[in-house]
Scaffold this motif. Structure first.
Motif, short mmCIF file in Angstrom:
data_model
loop_
_atom_site.label_atom_id
_atom_site.label_comp_id
_atom_site.label_asym_id
_atom_site.label_seq_id
_atom_site.Cartn_x
_atom_site.Cartn_y
_atom_site.Cartn_z
N GLU A 153 -35.63 -80.41 58.59
CA GLU A 153 -36.36 -81.02 59.71
C GLU A 153 -37.36 -82.06 59.21
OE1 GLU A 153 -38.06 -77.67 61.75
OE2 GLU A 153 -36.14 -77.11 62.67
N ASN A 171 -37.31 -85.91 60.25
CA ASN A 171 -38.49 -86.47 60.93
C ASN A 171 -39.26 -87.44 60.04
OD1 ASN A 171 -37.94 -84.86 63.14
ND2 ASN A 171 -39.30 -83.21 62.47
N GLU A 175 -41.02 -86.82 57.53
CA GLU A 175 -42.26 -86.29 56.95
C GLU A 175 -42.14 -86.28 55.43
OE1 GLU A 175 -43.85 -82.67 59.03
OE2 GLU A 175 -42.05 -83.00 60.26
#
Length: 147
Positions: A39, A43, A45
């Motif tokens: 994830e 995303n 990050e």
């Protein structure tokens, strides 16, 4: 990539790094590890594959509260990496000095030293004096570093 439905070919190397066995310990402690990292990759990050290759193993190696806070979302990737560095992950010299400090802090060391022969104590005194002199030299160099 197929399992997480990420069709971006630029991220292939991220997943290639993630699948390596150096993360098995984190997977055992946190079964959702791969999902969380996936994830974060999707995303953005985790911005670069090199972050998965170089930074993530440091967070995993630091373990303890660093890894726990990273996994529960209290720490961002950058915060966890900074904490891992502060704890000595990825820094050979910090780790070695930390291990030496922990050895000296062991209460059994005092007891065992009290029970060695006088000849061994003389040898130990010589070594401690040499270590002390060298520590002073290193300390001057470390203290010269400006924050």
């Amino acid at each position: 990539m197929q399992e997480v439905d990420d069709r971006n070919p630029e991220r292939w190397s991220y997943y290639d790094e993630l699948l390596k066995s150096r993360f098995n310990h984190a997977r055992e402690l946190y079964p959702q590890f791969d999902k969380k990292i996936t994830e974060m990759i999707q995303n953005e990050e985790i911005e670069r594959a090199v972050d998965v290759r170089d930074g993530l193993p440091k967070i995993v190696k630091a373990g303890g509260n660093t890894l726990k806070k990273f996994m529960n979302g209290t720490f961002s990737y950058d915060d966890a990496l900074q904490e891992a560095h502060q704890r000595g992950a990825g820094n050979f010299y910090t780790k070695r000095f930390s291990d030496f400090k922990n050895f000296l802090a062991d209460e059994n060391v005092d007891f065992e030293i009290m029970n060695i022969s006088d000849d061994e104590k003389k040898q130990l005194k010589y070594l401690i004096d040499r270590i002390e002199a060298r520590i002073k030299q290193i300390s001057k160099k470390v203290n010269a570093v400006k924050n």
